[in-house]
Enzyme design. Structure first.
Site, PDB file in Angstrom:
ATOM      1  N   ILE A  23      43.444  49.532  28.426  1.00 49.29           N
ATOM      2  CA  ILE A  23      42.185  48.903  29.180  1.00 49.29           C
ATOM      3  C   ILE A  23      42.381  48.204  30.297  1.00 49.29           C
ATOM      4  O   ILE A  23      41.151  47.821  30.840  1.00 49.29           O
ATOM      5  CB  ILE A  23      41.360  48.358  27.856  1.00 49.29           C
ATOM      6  N   PHE A  28      51.042  41.273  36.774  1.00 50.06           N
ATOM      7  CA  PHE A  28      51.904  40.805  35.836  1.00 50.06           C
ATOM      8  C   PHE A  28      52.012  41.307  34.264  1.00 50.06           C
ATOM      9  O   PHE A  28      52.674  40.761  33.469  1.00 50.06           O
ATOM     10  CB  PHE A  28      52.116  39.131  35.715  1.00 50.06           C
ATOM     11  N   ASP A 141      41.706  30.283  38.133  1.00 46.09           N
ATOM     12  CA  ASP A 141      41.415  31.747  38.541  1.00 46.09           C
ATOM     13  C   ASP A 141      40.052  32.191  37.716  1.00 46.09           C
ATOM     14  O   ASP A 141      40.065  33.201  37.058  1.00 46.09           O
ATOM     15  CB  ASP A 141      42.581  32.629  38.001  1.00 46.09           C
TER      16      ASP A 141
END
Length: 365
Positions: A23, A28, A141
């Protein structure tokens, strides 16, 4: 459904899992939808691409440390299990499965989201940031792709870039995604703080309401230019503060900034001041998550939350008479204590004397 051959079955404490589909994919990690064969429940599996040598190496992973510290919280993605295959050197994080992320919600939508829904999402995002910052972690982030939703529930995910608030500066310069990167991240050599998350939240706020990114810079310089186009060039005092932690000097043409208001017709008057408070150029002037939760924009949600809490408390007491009696006893005990304190407080300072008894005469005195 087809099971991907690229990803073998995972065996952990929760049971054996099989891969249903892929999905998501990142630099990373890969994200898979998996099913637990023991109970049939579906989960999200974040399969790390990095090779791990030992369990100590796994436990030092920032994302695992952050999720363990922050779980459980209603607006933080729940980590169910960590699976380490020592032979292969692979690690998988088994997390709750959400419906989609904010980017997927808005990318093909034509009709604007109702403001109540926008307000609800932003309130929950601020709750997740407040919980995280109070626990000494900042995300670094925050962006639509990392904010997950399931119906009306919002959860912040992907803590791979997170850091301790108390760790020593300077930090990595290019950590957050450029469009959501705060000015201090762009203009200093890694000297920024948890307030960068609030700038990113302000950018997300605009994007949820307008379906367009606020500062879609093509590169670092263009990013700063787009920020100045909207909110103006900051005073020299602020730029000088940034220059102190920058090897290279910079000067920008003075711009007034056209402001956010013209682009936000579907946001109420109380919403824009909160957005501007999140998008303050100077991080020292920028609102924090705790202050944002108390903003007038969220008043309706705070009132509803208090009413729901009071109702749950009443229902709990109705179902548990023993708890109700204990609360009553505690209340009586506190009342007795207060009365005792009042008696001490208002004790008469007048000295007492024993008067001689009066002689009684004929039934009178």
């Amino acid at each position: 459904m087809k099971t991907s051959l690229c990803f073998p079955r995972l065996i952990g404490e929760g049971g054996e899992y099989k891969t249903i589909s892929k999905i998501g994919e990142g630099t990373f990690s890969d994200v898979l939808k998996i099913q637990c064969l023991r109970d049939g429940q579906y989960y999200a599996c974040k399969q790390m691409k990095q090779h791990f040598e030992s369990i100590e190496h796994v436990n030092n992973l920032r994302e695992i440390q952050a999720l363990r510290r922050l779980n459980p919280h209603q607006n933080i993605l729940t980590l169910h299990e960590v699976i380490f295959d020592k032979k292969a050197g692979s690690v998988a994080l088994i997390c709750e499965l959400m419906d989609m992320n904010i980017y997927e919600l808005i990318k093909e939508r034509k009709k604007p989201l109702p403001e109540k829904r926008i307000m609800n999402y932003m309130y929950q995002l601020c709750k997740s940031l407040d919980h995280m910052h109070r626990n000494g972690i900042f995300h670094r982030d925050v962006k639509p792709e990392n904010i997950l939703i399931k119906q009306d529930l919002l959860k912040l995910g992907d803590f791979g870039s997170s850091r301790s608030i108390h760790s020593k500066q300077p930090y990595t310069e290019y950590i957050s995604t450029r469009w959501y990167r705060a000015p201090e991240c762009l203009l200093t050599d890694g000297y920024y703080s948890y307030k960068m998350d609030m700038w990113s939240a302000g950018c997300v706020f605009y994007e949820i309401a307008s379906f367009q990114p606020l500062f879609p810079g093509l590169n670092e310089l263009d990013q700063i230019s787009k920020i100045h186009d909207i909110i103006g060039t900051p005073p020299k005092k602020i730029l000088n503060k940034f220059k102190q932690s920058r090897v290279m000097s910079f000067d920008f043409p003075i711009r007034k900034g056209k402001g956010i208001s013209p682009f936000m017709p579907n946001l109420s008057r109380k919403g824009l001041p909160l957005m501007y408070a999140m998008l303050q150029y100077d991080p020292d002037d920028r609102i924090d998550a705790r202050e944002a939760l108390q903003h007038a924009y969220f008043r309706e949600l705070r009132v509803a939350e208090k009413q729901a809490l009071a109702m749950r408390r009443k229902m709990r007491l109705a179902e548990n008479p023993l708890e109700r009696d204990c609360i009553s006893l505690r209340r009586i005990s506190k009342e007795d204590q207060r009365q005792s304190e009042k008696q001490k407080e208002f004790k008469s300072p007048v000295k007492q004397f024993h008067l001689p008894a009066l002689e009684r005469r004929g039934g009178g005195y």
